[in-house]
Design a protein around this motif. Structure first.
Motif, PDB file in Angstrom:
ATOM      1  N   VAL A  26     -62.497  17.310  28.165  1.00  0.00           N
ATOM      2  CA  VAL A  26     -61.836  16.011  28.223  1.00  0.00           C
ATOM      3  C   VAL A  26     -61.497  15.643  26.779  1.00  0.00           C
ATOM      4  O   VAL A  26     -62.339  15.770  25.892  1.00  0.00           O
ATOM      5  CB  VAL A  26     -62.786  14.929  28.793  1.00  0.00           C
ATOM      6  CG1 VAL A  26     -62.089  13.584  28.848  1.00  0.00           C
ATOM      7  CG2 VAL A  26     -63.294  15.324  30.165  1.00  0.00           C
ATOM      8  N   SER A  27     -60.263  15.201  26.551  1.00  0.00           N
ATOM      9  CA  SER A  27     -59.880  14.784  25.198  1.00  0.00           C
ATOM     10  C   SER A  27     -59.737  13.276  25.146  1.00  0.00           C
ATOM     11  O   SER A  27     -58.910  12.716  25.865  1.00  0.00           O
ATOM     12  CB  SER A  27     -58.546  15.425  24.793  1.00  0.00           C
ATOM     13  OG  SER A  27     -58.668  16.817  24.776  1.00  0.00           O
ATOM     14  N   THR A  28     -60.531  12.627  24.316  1.00  0.00           N
ATOM     15  CA  THR A  28     -60.346  11.190  24.125  1.00  0.00           C
ATOM     16  C   THR A  28     -59.498  10.990  22.880  1.00  0.00           C
ATOM     17  O   THR A  28     -59.603  11.766  21.936  1.00  0.00           O
ATOM     18  CB  THR A  28     -61.682  10.448  23.928  1.00  0.00           C
ATOM     19  OG1 THR A  28     -62.311  10.928  22.754  1.00  0.00           O
ATOM     20  CG2 THR A  28     -62.585  10.628  25.111  1.00  0.00           C
ATOM     21  N   MET A  29     -58.663   9.981  22.908  1.00  0.00           N
ATOM     22  CA  MET A  29     -57.802   9.725  21.751  1.00  0.00           C
ATOM     23  C   MET A  29     -57.658   8.239  21.490  1.00  0.00           C
ATOM     24  O   MET A  29     -57.294   7.492  22.407  1.00  0.00           O
ATOM     25  CB  MET A  29     -56.408  10.303  22.006  1.00  0.00           C
ATOM     26  CG  MET A  29     -56.352  11.795  22.020  1.00  0.00           C
ATOM     27  SD  MET A  29     -54.742  12.364  22.595  1.00  0.00           S
ATOM     28  CE  MET A  29     -55.244  13.286  24.036  1.00  0.00           C
ATOM     29  N   PRO A  30     -57.913   7.811  20.272  1.00  0.00           N
ATOM     30  CA  PRO A  30     -57.556   6.438  19.924  1.00  0.00           C
ATOM     31  C   PRO A  30     -56.028   6.327  19.823  1.00  0.00           C
ATOM     32  O   PRO A  30     -55.328   7.351  19.847  1.00  0.00           O
ATOM     33  CB  PRO A  30     -58.236   6.208  18.574  1.00  0.00           C
ATOM     34  CG  PRO A  30     -58.434   7.562  18.008  1.00  0.00           C
ATOM     35  CD  PRO A  30     -58.534   8.515  19.158  1.00  0.00           C
ATOM     36  N   ASP A  31     -55.538   5.097  19.709  1.00  0.00           N
ATOM     37  CA  ASP A  31     -54.094   4.849  19.802  1.00  0.00           C
ATOM     38  C   ASP A  31     -53.237   5.796  18.954  1.00  0.00           C
ATOM     39  O   ASP A  31     -52.284   6.397  19.427  1.00  0.00           O
ATOM     40  CB  ASP A  31     -53.794   3.403  19.383  1.00  0.00           C
ATOM     41  CG  ASP A  31     -54.507   2.417  20.282  1.00  0.00           C
ATOM     42  OD1 ASP A  31     -55.083   2.849  21.296  1.00  0.00           O
ATOM     43  OD2 ASP A  31     -54.502   1.231  19.956  1.00  0.00           O
ATOM     44  N   GLN A  32     -53.631   5.911  17.680  1.00  0.00           N
ATOM     45  CA  GLN A  32     -52.821   6.681  16.734  1.00  0.00           C
ATOM     46  C   GLN A  32     -52.709   8.151  17.192  1.00  0.00           C
ATOM     47  O   GLN A  32     -51.621   8.733  17.197  1.00  0.00           O
ATOM     48  CB  GLN A  32     -53.515   6.590  15.382  1.00  0.00           C
ATOM     49  CG  GLN A  32     -52.777   7.185  14.230  1.00  0.00           C
ATOM     50  CD  GLN A  32     -53.728   7.341  13.025  1.00  0.00           C
ATOM     51  OE1 GLN A  32     -54.918   7.035  13.097  1.00  0.00           O
ATOM     52  NE2 GLN A  32     -53.185   7.825  11.930  1.00  0.00           N
ATOM     53  N   ALA A  33     -53.834   8.727  17.585  1.00  0.00           N
ATOM     54  CA  ALA A  33     -53.834  10.126  18.016  1.00  0.00           C
ATOM     55  C   ALA A  33     -53.091  10.285  19.334  1.00  0.00           C
ATOM     56  O   ALA A  33     -52.358  11.261  19.533  1.00  0.00           O
ATOM     57  CB  ALA A  33     -55.270  10.630  18.147  1.00  0.00           C
ATOM     58  N   LEU A  34     -53.254   9.304  20.211  1.00  0.00           N
ATOM     59  CA  LEU A  34     -52.569   9.377  21.513  1.00  0.00           C
ATOM     60  C   LEU A  34     -51.060   9.313  21.334  1.00  0.00           C
ATOM     61  O   LEU A  34     -50.315  10.076  21.935  1.00  0.00           O
ATOM     62  CB  LEU A  34     -53.064   8.239  22.421  1.00  0.00           C
ATOM     63  CG  LEU A  34     -52.474   8.191  23.828  1.00  0.00           C
ATOM     64  CD1 LEU A  34     -52.783   9.453  24.615  1.00  0.00           C
ATOM     65  CD2 LEU A  34     -52.973   6.976  24.585  1.00  0.00           C
ATOM     66  N   GLN A  35     -50.605   8.408  20.457  1.00  0.00           N
ATOM     67  CA  GLN A  35     -49.160   8.283  20.195  1.00  0.00           C
ATOM     68  C   GLN A  35     -48.619   9.594  19.653  1.00  0.00           C
ATOM     69  O   GLN A  35     -47.558  10.063  20.064  1.00  0.00           O
ATOM     70  CB  GLN A  35     -48.899   7.166  19.160  1.00  0.00           C
ATOM     71  CG  GLN A  35     -49.181   5.764  19.670  1.00  0.00           C
ATOM     72  CD  GLN A  35     -48.072   5.252  20.595  1.00  0.00           C
ATOM     73  OE1 GLN A  35     -47.279   6.024  21.121  1.00  0.00           O
ATOM     74  NE2 GLN A  35     -48.043   3.950  20.813  1.00  0.00           N
TER      75      GLN A  35
END
Ligand SMILES: O=C[C@H](O)COP(=O)(O)O
Length: 365
Positions: A285-294
């Motif tokens: 599972v990959s979690t991403m904060p906003d910056q990484a998700l964008q």
């Protein structure tokens, strides 16, 4: 937790921009993720909104009922988490309990308290009373036995703050021990994720390498975290196979998925998807904060990468050790810093809440 569920990787090859349609993610999902964190539920800033905000009204009621600030905090958190669980329950149902979870963490003040953590986890689980809640427990030495105990009560757990292979193995063992000790004939609804922190490893190891300063050391900067992560995946595959695991599978047990946490890039010289793209594999599972998700939505790709270069990862891991990087020291220092940061953040939130309660009391008098 809820935000990451749809980014888990049950099958290999698809392009990031299409992940929402592939997994029937609600159209609002990404926008919602960008605006909301269900990881911690309550935040200090959520109290700085209009005077009609339900959180403010609830806080006034709790304060007027004579609750101390920490009790009021937990009441608010439980409600917040229940709402989040309800929101994601259709995904949980659709995925037959495989995704759609929301995590809520026990007090970080209990990170060295085995029994206190068990009691807090049981309390939270009972209070939230939703099938898709993960009780989040740190992987400190004191909490490894707590994880086993909590799992043995059939409570699903998000194990957080894992920084080393040795501790990760202890976490998997706690999960397996807990499943075995549960006495449940159906284990299919007891699930877990092991949250392995990635970027922070590079942040610390890079500093050590810069101190060493040789060309070989400098050349290894930015490689430690993903090398260790690739070896963690090997451990995952090894531990969730063989006779012991197969015995649990017969009772419906599900693998404890390996969750990548701390995936945003801290060194701007590195590619912005450095801790996402190379860590894709079944069961992760990959979690991403906003910056990484964008960044990932913009130009990330998903294809099975996590075990493409295992021997290279072993080479990097061993080369770092030869240079004097003590992996056990790296793990314990990052754990100390991680627990400390969680405690500070918790204390600061309670302080903000207390200030807000004081001012609301004045207003309501
Ligand atoms: O998963 C953990 C959070 O994303 C925080 O990680 P970070 O502070 O290392 O970026």
């Amino acid at each position: 937790m809820a935000s990451i569920s749809k980014l888990s990787n049950p099958t290999p090859t698809y392009l990031a921009p299409s992940f929402a349609s592939r997994y029937s993610v609600p159209k609002s999902f990404v926008d919602l993720r960008l605006k909301t964190s269900f990881q911690t539920g309550l935040s200090a800033s959520s109290l700085s909104v209009s005077s009609n905000h339900p959180l403010r009204r609830s806080l006034i009621e709790l304060v007027e009922a004579g609750k101390d600030i920490e009790s009021a905090y937990w009441e608010l958190v439980v409600k917040d988490i229940q709402d989040a669980c309800k929101f994601f329950e259709p995904i949980y149902d659709q995925m037959d309990g495989g995704d759609g979870y929301v995590s809520v963490e026990v007090s970080p003040r209990l990170a060295d308290d085995t029994d206190g953590t068990v009691a807090a986890a049981k309390w939270l689980h009972k209070k939230v009373d939703r099938p898709n809640v993960y009780i989040k427990i740190p992987a400190t030495a004191a909490c490894i036995p707590s994880i086993k105990e909590v799992i043995s009560h059939g409570i699903s757990v998000n194990v957080t703050l894992i920084f080393s292979l040795a501790r990760y193995e202890a976490v998997i063992d706690a999960y397996l021990d807990g499943l075995e000790a549960s006495g449940l004939s159906d284990l299919s609804r007891v699930t877990s994720v092991a949250s392995f922190f990635v970027s922070r490893v590079d942040t610390l190891v890079d500093k050590m390498l810069e101190k060493i300063g040789t060309p070989e050391a400098l050349d290894l900067r930015g490689k430690a975290a993903n090398a260790q992560a690739a070896l963690a995946y090997q451990l995952y595959q090894k531990k969730f196979s063989g006779p012991r695991w197969e015995g649990l599978v017969k009772k419906g047990a599900k693998k404890q998925r390996l969750l990548w946490a701390s995936t945003s890039v801290k060194n701007p010289a590195y590619p912005d998807t450095l801790y996402v793209t190379p860590l894709v594999g079944p069961g992760t599972v990959s979690t991403m904060p906003d910056q990484a998700l964008q960044a990932f939505i913009d130009h990330g790709t998903v294809a099975r990468t996590i075990d493409l270069n295992v021997s290279e990862a072993e080479g990097i891991y061993n080369a770092l050790e030869k240079l004097g990087i003590d992996w056990s020291h790296v793990g314990s220092q990052l754990e100390l810093e991680g627990v400390d940061a969680f405690k500070k953040s918790f204390d600061s939130l309670l302080d903000s809440l207390q200030e807000k309660a004081n001012s609301l009391k004045l207003v309501s008098l």
